[in-house]
Design a protein around this motif. Structure first.
Motif, mmCIF file in Angstrom:
data_model
loop_
_atom_site.group_PDB
_atom_site.id
_atom_site.type_symbol
_atom_site.label_atom_id
_atom_site.label_comp_id
_atom_site.label_asym_id
_atom_site.label_seq_id
_atom_site.Cartn_x
_atom_site.Cartn_y
_atom_site.Cartn_z
ATOM 1 N N ARG A 174 2.434 -12.511 8.210
ATOM 2 C CA ARG A 174 1.636 -12.566 6.980
ATOM 3 C C ARG A 174 2.234 -11.637 5.931
ATOM 4 N NH1 ARG A 174 -4.768 -12.136 7.465
ATOM 5 N NH2 ARG A 174 -4.301 -14.165 8.407
ATOM 6 N N HIS A 175 2.452 -12.173 4.734
ATOM 7 C CA HIS A 175 2.992 -11.426 3.601
ATOM 8 C C HIS A 175 1.895 -11.238 2.559
ATOM 9 C CE1 HIS A 175 7.340 -11.831 4.696
ATOM 10 N NE2 HIS A 175 6.844 -12.830 5.401
ATOM 11 N N TRP A 186 -2.540 -13.260 0.310
ATOM 12 C CA TRP A 186 -1.462 -13.322 1.280
ATOM 13 C C TRP A 186 -1.039 -14.774 1.518
ATOM 14 C CZ3 TRP A 186 -3.095 -16.463 5.137
ATOM 15 C CH2 TRP A 186 -4.450 -16.462 5.483
ATOM 16 N N GLU A 238 1.196 -16.830 4.846
ATOM 17 C CA GLU A 238 1.757 -16.609 6.168
ATOM 18 C C GLU A 238 2.399 -17.885 6.687
ATOM 19 O OE1 GLU A 238 -1.578 -15.389 8.559
ATOM 20 O OE2 GLU A 238 -2.023 -17.439 9.183
ATOM 21 N N ASP A 269 3.610 -19.786 10.525
ATOM 22 C CA ASP A 269 3.303 -19.732 11.958
ATOM 23 C C ASP A 269 4.114 -20.797 12.677
ATOM 24 O OD1 ASP A 269 2.250 -19.649 14.479
ATOM 25 O OD2 ASP A 269 0.152 -19.735 13.842
#
Length: 208
Positions: free
Chosen positions: A26-27, A48, A50, A52
């Motif tokens: 996650r950014h 955020w 992210e 996956d």
């Protein structure tokens, strides 16, 4: 023999959990609204995105549902709806990722307001240019932490009562700066890691 078995079990649990904890990533970002149809210019933005690899389909060229996102501005908390249709693209050249973009088809306000939202786009870049390569993402090669500058846009498809109580079509754009990134282990993986450590601690006590 029991001690050896316990050690092997603990090692397997820890190694598996650590390797798995690499995803999702996650950014977090922050920014400011630049334009809107309801007077939100200048408001602060946090949120955020992210990615996956559990949701990665190598046969899907548009990285369908590889990304997810959340954006908070004022009283709005925008994320993807239950349909969860998110398409992405990564600009990869010279051995690293230099940009990415995602487009979502069913954004909605978590707080329950119905603004007839239709399209959400978000992208980040490091400002470098080059010839994009045919890139297949892998956990070992994908690193978006260097993509510091970004932007987003959200649009609606019909007139509604907007956050400032005016009537019109929802639209919101802004600039973003990436601030940090963190791994987001699933609870089951964290539990597996803890069990592995517990096995090793217990085994060490018995050996004393």
């Amino acid at each position: 023999m029991r001690k050896l078995t316990s050690f092997l079990i603990a090692s397997v649990l820890i190694v598996f959990s650590v390797n798995s904890m690499a995803i999702p990533v996650r950014h977090h970002f922050a920014g400011e609204v630049e334009n809107s149809s309801f007077g939100y210019e200048g408001k602060s933005i946090t949120g955020w995105y992210e990615y996956d690899f559990d949701d990665y389909d190598p046969n899907e060229p548009n990285l369908y549902n590889f990304f997810n996102y959340y954006l908070q501005v004022g009283d709005l908390a925008i994320t993807e709806g239950q349909v969860n249709e998110i398409y992405g693209g990564i600009s990869y050249f010279n051995g690293s990722a230099h940009g990415f973009s995602l487009s979502a088809e069913t954004p909605y306000d978590v707080n329950g307001s119905n603004y007839a939202l239709d399209v959400f786009t978000l992208g980040f870049s490091d400002g470098q240019s080059g010839t994009p390569e045919n890139y297949i993402p892998t956990p070992s090669t994908l690193d978006l932490s260097g993509l510091l500058t970004g932007s987003f846009e959200i649009y609606g498809h019909s007139s509604v009562i907007l956050p400032d109580q005016s009537e019109g079509v929802f639209w919101l754009t802004g600039s973003l700066q990436q601030v940090d990134a963190a791994q987001v282990p699933e609870p089951s993986l964290a539990l597996m890691f803890a069990l592995g450590l517990a096995f090793l601690v217990g085994l060490r006590r018995k050996l004393r």
